[in-house]
Design an enzyme around this catalytic site. Structure first.
Site: not given
Ligand code: AMP
Ligand code: MG
Length: 495
Positions: A263-264, A137, A103-104, A194
């Protein structure tokens, strides 16, 4: 004899860095082509990691140019880049989420070194992608510093991890729980694939794409598995084994990931996606570092079993390519592999060459006493090398000193029975018990200074944490347990 100069490979500049993007060459279902969105203001290079540049054979002098900050903040294109956001799905807190993806984060491309190592170059915080959902993002300076410092700290600890090349930042405002400023982390990994990348295709019944992804991972990252009777079974076994090793390392060093969603989880067994992670300070096995984890799903002591759950999700996606008994057998090897690896690591932390029932019993009793007394995990293990031979100040870290004295007598007796022939065994203990970890309060102090535009503390921590087993004269204060205000810091996901 004529003098033969050593042939050094010329280092690359950003203009000559050989760049391909094998993931971008996969079919459209795997990703979305997307360009970074520049921040409003030109970015400044906040920190640069020469060791990561060396992985790419990139001349560290290139970091001195403004073009470097422009490229690694997404303002200017990296020559030869074919940027994509990766698509994936995943189990988040146990629930399947079909719509995920970077997402970013944007993969600019990959460079392959002379010895065949691949490094994907990814910008994290470079703007929205088709997978941003409601997100902006962006990444904030705070979370970027945490990932940057922690990934180098993990590398210094010998734990497989993604790496980081640099942080760039601007005064652009980003809204989280409060107003913060934007930063971009340049992340490096042989691959960012992943478990969730496989789940995307499995749950959408896209079996051709699923097989193509497995083939991609095998061909690019585990080519030796091609020779196996069923390379997909061999892939599953390899991922199980790597994950067991990774978890044994996390548990031995006291690292809590905080968001072990599928996903992590890296298929290469790397520590991936640093969010609300935390290192154990005072020993509490049920430590929860993520303040959004209300039920303690990702508590420290649950991590190995969560890893097994995640591996089962991964194994399920490979069922179209193997029979269920083969998948079960691979999964069943996780627990014994993890336990063996963890016991051996802990035995070595105690100063024994290998685990035994006696060393396991000593460990159990020591950890129980540490839990009762709230003893600092890192500092206590670091002190064992001298405790073993007479120094007793660690005794003061326990409430029930008589109980500790009994443990110490047993410990010394077992060490004596395993008389070490290696004259360097105490030094060996110091190479397995780090002196420095990224304590949350240290990260917080560095972040607050950086928010006031002073990056010296980020640099100091970076330098210490890259070699956490060394003494670093004059840096003793970085081993201090957290002050009262920081004892129960929990970090949120909003990064
Ligand atoms: P995470 O738990 O940080 O791995 O994030 C889970 C999902 O949310 C992933 O697909 C990230 O790309 C998305 N994500 C987290 N923060 C943002 C953000 N600020 N803008 C867009 N997507 C985000
Ligand atoms: Mg992630």
């Amino acid at each position: 004899m004529a003098f033969q100069p050593v042939q050094h490979l010329a280092m690359h500049t950003l203009d000559t860095l050989p760049l391909t993007n094998s993931f971008a060459a996969l079919p459209a279902a795997f990703h979305a082509r997307v360009q970074p969105t520049p921040l409003m203001q030109p970015a400044q290079l906040i920190h640069f990691n020469p060791a990561a540049a060396a992985l790419l054979n990139l001349d560290p002098a290139s970091a001195a140019e403004q073009g470097f900050a422009d490229i690694f903040s997404g303002r200017q294109a990296l020559p030869g880049a074919d940027p994509v956001a990766m698509r994936y799905a995943g189990h988040q807190f146990g629930h399947y989420v079909a719509q995920l993806g970077d997402g970013r984060a944007i993969v600019l491309g990959e460079t392959t070194t002379a010895d065949g190592e691949r490094w994907e170059i990814q910008l994290k915080g470079a703007g929205q992608t088709p997978y941003s959902r409601d997100g902006d993002g962006r990444a904030v300076l705070r979370s970027t510093i945490r990932e940057y410092l922690c990934s180098e700290a993990m590398h210094g600890l010998g734990i497989p991890t993604t790496r980081a090349l640099c942080i760039t930042g601007t005064d652009d405002e980003v809204y989280r729980e409060q107003i913060e400023t934007a930063a971009v982390l340049t992340r490096l990994a042989p691959s960012h694939v992943r478990f969730g990348s496989f789940e995307l295709f499995f749950y959408n019944n896209l079996h051709d794409e699923l097989r193509a992804l497995a083939d991609y991972v095998i061909d690019h990252h585990f080519p030796a598995l091609r020779d196996a009777q069923n390379p997909y079974i061999a892939l599953l076994q390899t991922v199980v084994e790597r994950t067991a090793q990774l978890l044994s390392q996390w548990q031995a060093v006291g690292f809590a990931h905080g968001v072990m969603n599928t996903d992590n989880m890296s298929v290469l067994g790397l520590t991936l996606d640093y969010g609300p992670f935390g290192f154990m300070e005072s020993w509490q096995p049920g430590f929860v570092c993520n303040h959004s984890d209300y039920h303690g799903r990702y508590a420290f002591d649950k991590q190995p079993q969560v890893a097994l759950f995640n591996l089962s999700c991964f194994a399920q996606t490979l069922l179209p390519m193997m029979d269920v008994d083969a998948a079960k057998a691979a999964l069943e090897s996780f627990q014994p592999a993890y336990e063996r690896a963890y016991s051996d690591r802990m035995a070595r932390k105690l100063g024994f060459a290998a685990a035994s029932p006696a060393s396991d019993a000593l460990l159990t009793e020591l950890l129980a006493q540490m839990a009762d007394s709230g003893t600092d995990y890192t500092n206590l293990f670091r002190s064992l090398a001298t405790l073993a031979t007479g120094e007793t100040s660690a005794r003061d870290r326990f409430i029930d000193r008589e109980r500790f004295d009994r443990w110490l007598a047993d410990y010394r007796a077992l060490l004596a029975r395993h008389t070490r022939t290696d004259p360097d065994w105490q030094a060996e203990m110091r190479r397995t018990n780090p002196k420095y970890i990224l304590r949350n309060y240290l990260a917080q102090a560095a972040i607050e200074q950086a928010q006031a535009k002073d990056f010296a503390e980020v640099d100091r921590l970076f330098t210490i944490l890259r070699s956490p087993f060394d003494e670093h004269p004059g840096m003793e204060r970085y081993t201090a347990p957290p002050p009262d205000w920081a004892k129960n810091i929990q970090v949120s996901c909003s990064s």
